[in-house]
Design an enzyme around this catalytic site. Structure first.
Site, mmCIF file in Angstrom:
data_model
loop_
_atom_site.group_PDB
_atom_site.id
_atom_site.type_symbol
_atom_site.label_atom_id
_atom_site.label_comp_id
_atom_site.label_asym_id
_atom_site.label_seq_id
_atom_site.Cartn_x
_atom_site.Cartn_y
_atom_site.Cartn_z
ATOM 1 N N HIS A 65 -54.814 14.014 140.706
ATOM 2 C CA HIS A 65 -55.004 14.954 139.905
ATOM 3 C C HIS A 65 -53.861 15.334 139.064
ATOM 4 O O HIS A 65 -53.199 16.310 139.687
ATOM 5 C CB HIS A 65 -55.731 16.093 140.757
ATOM 6 C CG HIS A 65 -56.367 17.205 139.749
ATOM 7 N ND1 HIS A 65 -57.588 17.528 140.168
ATOM 8 C CD2 HIS A 65 -55.970 17.838 138.890
ATOM 9 C CE1 HIS A 65 -58.020 18.353 139.216
ATOM 10 N NE2 HIS A 65 -57.096 18.562 138.275
ATOM 11 N N HIS A 67 -52.326 16.353 134.974
ATOM 12 C CA HIS A 67 -52.667 16.496 133.501
ATOM 13 C C HIS A 67 -51.212 15.741 132.713
ATOM 14 O O HIS A 67 -50.016 16.363 133.089
ATOM 15 C CB HIS A 67 -52.746 17.864 133.419
ATOM 16 C CG HIS A 67 -53.887 18.405 133.862
ATOM 17 N ND1 HIS A 67 -55.126 18.403 133.235
ATOM 18 C CD2 HIS A 67 -53.918 18.892 135.127
ATOM 19 C CE1 HIS A 67 -55.988 19.134 134.106
ATOM 20 N NE2 HIS A 67 -55.480 19.426 135.209
ATOM 21 N N ASN A 99 -58.734 16.131 129.935
ATOM 22 C CA ASN A 99 -58.831 17.553 129.149
ATOM 23 C C ASN A 99 -57.757 17.397 128.240
ATOM 24 O O ASN A 99 -56.920 18.377 128.101
ATOM 25 C CB ASN A 99 -59.097 18.794 130.066
ATOM 26 C CG ASN A 99 -57.652 18.927 131.012
ATOM 27 O OD1 ASN A 99 -56.987 17.988 131.164
ATOM 28 N ND2 ASN A 99 -57.593 20.074 131.199
ATOM 29 N N ASP A 157 -62.809 18.368 134.423
ATOM 30 C CA ASP A 157 -61.878 19.387 134.727
ATOM 31 C C ASP A 157 -61.175 20.358 133.868
ATOM 32 O O ASP A 157 -61.050 19.981 132.783
ATOM 33 C CB ASP A 157 -60.757 18.595 135.430
ATOM 34 C CG ASP A 157 -59.536 19.347 136.375
ATOM 35 O OD1 ASP A 157 -60.206 20.085 137.220
ATOM 36 O OD2 ASP A 157 -58.654 19.103 135.902
ATOM 37 N N HIS A 184 -64.455 20.388 138.978
ATOM 38 C CA HIS A 184 -63.513 21.677 139.036
ATOM 39 C C HIS A 184 -64.588 22.619 139.491
ATOM 40 O O HIS A 184 -65.434 23.062 138.738
ATOM 41 C CB HIS A 184 -63.149 21.586 137.640
ATOM 42 C CG HIS A 184 -62.390 23.127 137.497
ATOM 43 N ND1 HIS A 184 -61.004 23.038 137.145
ATOM 44 C CD2 HIS A 184 -62.934 24.324 137.305
ATOM 45 C CE1 HIS A 184 -60.781 24.312 136.717
ATOM 46 N NE2 HIS A 184 -61.894 25.227 136.955
ATOM 47 N N HIS A 237 -58.837 20.476 143.918
ATOM 48 C CA HIS A 237 -58.140 21.716 144.184
ATOM 49 C C HIS A 237 -59.002 22.804 144.879
ATOM 50 O O HIS A 237 -59.044 23.834 144.600
ATOM 51 C CB HIS A 237 -57.442 22.215 142.987
ATOM 52 C CG HIS A 237 -58.406 22.335 141.480
ATOM 53 N ND1 HIS A 237 -59.506 22.924 141.607
ATOM 54 C CD2 HIS A 237 -58.311 21.698 140.501
ATOM 55 C CE1 HIS A 237 -60.086 22.951 140.511
ATOM 56 N NE2 HIS A 237 -59.260 21.975 139.578
ATOM 57 N N ASP A 320 -52.218 18.580 140.935
ATOM 58 C CA ASP A 320 -52.815 19.300 139.737
ATOM 59 C C ASP A 320 -51.631 19.828 138.850
ATOM 60 O O ASP A 320 -51.653 20.713 138.297
ATOM 61 C CB ASP A 320 -53.738 20.558 140.124
ATOM 62 C CG ASP A 320 -54.567 21.130 138.997
ATOM 63 O OD1 ASP A 320 -54.514 20.743 137.921
ATOM 64 O OD2 ASP A 320 -55.026 22.326 139.416
#
Lengths: 439, 320
Positions: A65, A67, A99, A157, A184, A237, A320
């Site tokens: 996970h 970003h 995202n 997510d 999510h 998460h 995350d």
């Protein structure tokens, strides 16, 4: 680079999938593990030698996970900086969330990211795609195409797929396409605008709260849909004891659910938002680097999550990693973006739990390598002969201070800046290539 | 004077920064400054040549006016800045605006902001003293101090009194700061409001007694603080409507009779008459709502003086 065959000598290999925890010599050839022999048994001859006496040799860490903000928000992170930061954190592979701006909805976008990542250095990139078009929660994307282009997972997510029929279709469809669906879980209509955990601290700080039920309601719905379809689902998460209880029960009933939690939920609670005493100057608290979704919860939640690591309810540690620039974080609390970075602190924060609780090194490897590989259905997670040569070398004795200013990430939004850590990543090797080494 | 032996913080964010001695010293200083407002010439040269910036990011008439009067009675120059009149409406960040204000070298910055925590955020970054004039649902320390002053003037003490706070506790910075100040000075505090306007953790965090109906909270009270209901914001979401609220939670003669005879009635204003209280209560002899306004000026004079004086004595050092 390891241009020729290499021997990693005398390291402590911790590889639960092989049932090994012992000193070994490890031979790497052509990007694969060629053999694992007892320590001091493989001749160096003309091979490159990596002396690993006193070090841990682990199957490469995998983060399900992250970003990476690419495309669209490259000022926060991009493929190069994100994958480099991952390697610096001991990760040999990461799963990037979709995202971005725009979101990753189509096969050509996935192909483009994967081809750019191949030349980016650092960790391997696994890409997830949006579960629904534009992450709008309405229509599912073209999963067959996405899978063919190399995508590994689908997720919206950042938001929950609130429409249960859409989630049902997504689980059904993702399963036949071999994509892992991630959820999510956040039923935000229960507490619109909630920024931190609802309770004593949100009352004191006068900030809108979000109770654990926001997560638990969504998790319950997801589990029910997974049970109905008989298809797998992975819950992202997990932050609350309530959600964990639901997941534990679903697992005993045979629901194909897996889940992750993040290092910050295992080390911080809502109380940290109050800042340090004394209150005399009145300036402590409201640290925007403690603002993330889901929010930091209570000491009871933290303890329950730690217990979940031990009893197997939690399958995976995932960071995350959510980089934001000062533009999003240096502001009043309510304006600040949700999320913190995590790639470069994750290993040491989990390593710390070996000392402070009953976590074993083998269980750590399961949580950070073996299970993530299995759940995402990707190579790695073990250094059995014939496996890809993705490995992480750790100095378990080394203490260091993590400085956000030295981070390989473009962003600095971490609450662990200045934290004293133990268990340092010394080398990260991806497919036989050294992608990070300390110093 | 009585304040000099105490250590004062650079900024006033909330009353939990203060000990009993601090609170008493502020109230005592305010008594002295209150006398200024009763003179023929309502001005002292205490802050002559000083600049006080009133930065009101959220609408406020009374608090801004009160700070402005306070600063002017101390001979300070004042500049009032509101969100709509500044470049905040053009997308400028709070920090940028505040830094621009600071570049003009003010001696104090009074800030009202809709975001909880905004004053402490600025306090960490700016050198000049910051006075919190209300931030989100977090704190309104000058309001709580003027309430304490009003109660102490009328009843002679705070310690041992029973004070009821009734209304929208969840969204009230006035309630939060008052709970801290009242408890620090030894009062017993009860709070009551509709369940949708209450929040968890009140008794743990503040040591107050929590009720969902006003009657038990009022029982034997020496003081009642009625909170303002934000009709425009909350109708239909947090409670069914003003009519029912007035019937169940509003202060009327019958309900007030549950309290001690002579129980003081406070309200931070502006009052929705007929909602939080009946017009008869508003005008009754034990209503001290206009005293609060008068005392508010004195409290703000005292705090402006104390913090500007404090920062001068310390040389206005930036925090680490």
């Amino acid at each position: 680079m390891l241009p020729k065959p290499a021997v990693i000598k005398n390291g402590r290999l911790i590889d639960p999938l092989q049932g090994l925890d012992q000193k070994v010599d490890l031979l790497i050839e052509d990007g694969l593990v060629a053999s694992v022999e007892r320590a001091n048994s493989i001749e160096a001859s003309d091979r490159q030698v990596i002396e690993a006496e006193g070090l841990w040799v682990l199957p490469g860490l995998i983060d399900l996970h992250v970003h990476l903000r690419d495309p669209g928000q490259e000022y926060k992170e991009d493929l190069v900086s994100g994958l480099t930061a991952a390697a610096a954190g001991g990760f040999t592979a990461v799963l990037a969330m979709p995202n971005t701006s725009p979101s990753i909805d189509r096969a050509d976008q996935v192909e483009s990211l994967l081809s750019r990542a191949a030349n980016a250095g650092g960790a391997r990139l696994y890409q997830s795609a949006a579960m629904t078009r534009g992450r709008a929660g309405q229509e599912i994307n073209e999963y067959y195409d996405l899978q063919k282009s190399g995508a590994k997972a689908v997720t919206d997510d950042g938001s929950w797929v609130a429409d249960a029929s859409v989630m049902r279709r997504a689980l059904d469809y993702a399963s036949v396409c071999g994509l892992l669906p991630l959820s999510h879980a956040e039923e935000s209509t229960l507490a619109p605008g909630g920024m931190i955990h609802e309770g004593r601290v949100s009352t004191k700080l006068g900030l809108p709260g979000q109770p654990s039920e926001v997560e638990a309601i969504a998790v319950y719905r997801d589990l029910a849909v997974a049970a109905l379809t008989g298809k797998p689902i992975h819950i992202c998460h997990v932050s609350s004891a309530q959600a964990l209880v639901l997941i534990r029960e679903a697992k005993t009933k045979g629901v194909k659910v897996t889940c992750e939690t993040a290092p910050h939920y295992l080390h911080l609670t809502e109380r940290d938002l109050l800042g340090s005493e004394p209150r005399f100057e009145g300036l402590a608290g409201y640290d925007t680097n403690l603002k993330m979704k889901p929010p930091l919860r209570t000491q009871q939640d933290l303890q329950a999550l730690r217990q979940g690591l031990l009893d197997g309810t939690i399958d995976v540690i995932a960071t995350d990693h959510a980089p934001h620039s000062v533009l999003e974080k240096d502001s009043e609390f309510s304006e600040a973006a949700f999320g913190i970075t995590g790639l470069e602190t994750s290993f040491s924060l989990i390593f710390e739990l070996i000392k402070t609780m009953a976590l074993t090194p083998a269980r750590l490897v399961e949580l950070m390598s073996a299970r993530p590989a299995k759940i995402l259905n990707v190579p790695g997670g073990t250094l059995r002969p014939g496996s890809i040569a993705d490995l992480t070398l750790i100095d378990p004795a080394q203490e260091y201070v993590f400085e956000a200013s030295q981070s390989k990430s473009k962003s600095r939004n971490t609450p662990f800046d200045g934290r004293k850590l133990t268990g340092r990543v010394i080398k990260t090797i991806v497919g036989g290539h050294i992608r990070y080494q300390v110093g | 004077m009585l304040y000099e032996h105490l250590l004062w913080p650079k900024d006033l964010i909330d009353l939990d920064q203060f000990t009993t001695e601090h609170l008493t010293a502020v109230l005592d200083a305010a008594e002295n400054f209150r006398e200024v407002s009763e003179r023929e010439i309502k001005k002292v040269p205490t802050l002559k040549g000083k600049l006080v910036v009133l930065f009101f990011h959220e609408n406020s008439t009374r608090t801004r006016l009160s700070f402005e009067v306070a600063a002017k009675r101390l001979s300070a120059d004042t500049i009032a800045l509101s969100a709509s009149g500044s470049s905040m409406s053009k997308g400028e960040t709070l920090l940028d605006t505040a830094r621009n204000i600071e570049a003009m070298n003010p001696d104090a910055l009074v800030i009202r902001h809709s975001a909880s925590g905004a004053p402490s955020y600025l306090g960490r970054r700016l050198k000049c003293p910051i006075l919190n004039a209300g931030d989100g649902a977090h704190a309104h320390p000058t309001q709580a101090l003027l309430d304490l002053m009003t109660i102490r003037r009328r009843l002679g003490r705070i310690e041992g009194l029973k004070v009821a706070i009734i209304g929208d506790i969840a969204h009230s910075r006035v309630a939060r700061s008052n709970m801290i100040g009242l408890k620090t000075l030894g009062a017993m505090v009860t709070v009551a409001g509709p369940p949708s306007m209450m929040v968890g953790g009140l008794s743990d965090e503040y040591g107050v007694q929590v009720y969902s109906r006003p009657e038990p909270a009022l029982d034997g009270a020496d003081v009642v603080i009625m909170l303002r209901i934000q009709l425009e914001r909350q109708s239909g979401r947090l409670f069914p409507g003003a009519r029912e609220y007035a019937r169940v939670y509003g202060l009327n003669a019958q309900r007030l009779a549950l309290a001690k005879p002579g129980c003081l009635v406070l309200h931070p204003g502006p009052v929705n008459q007929g909602v939080e209280m009946t017009p008869e209560i508003y005008d009754c002899p034990q209503s001290v709502i206009l005293d609060q306004v008068t005392n508010g000026v004195a409290i703000r004079m005292a705090l402006l003086f104390l913090l500007v004086d404090n920062s001068e004595r310390k040389g206005s050092q930036p925090l680490a």
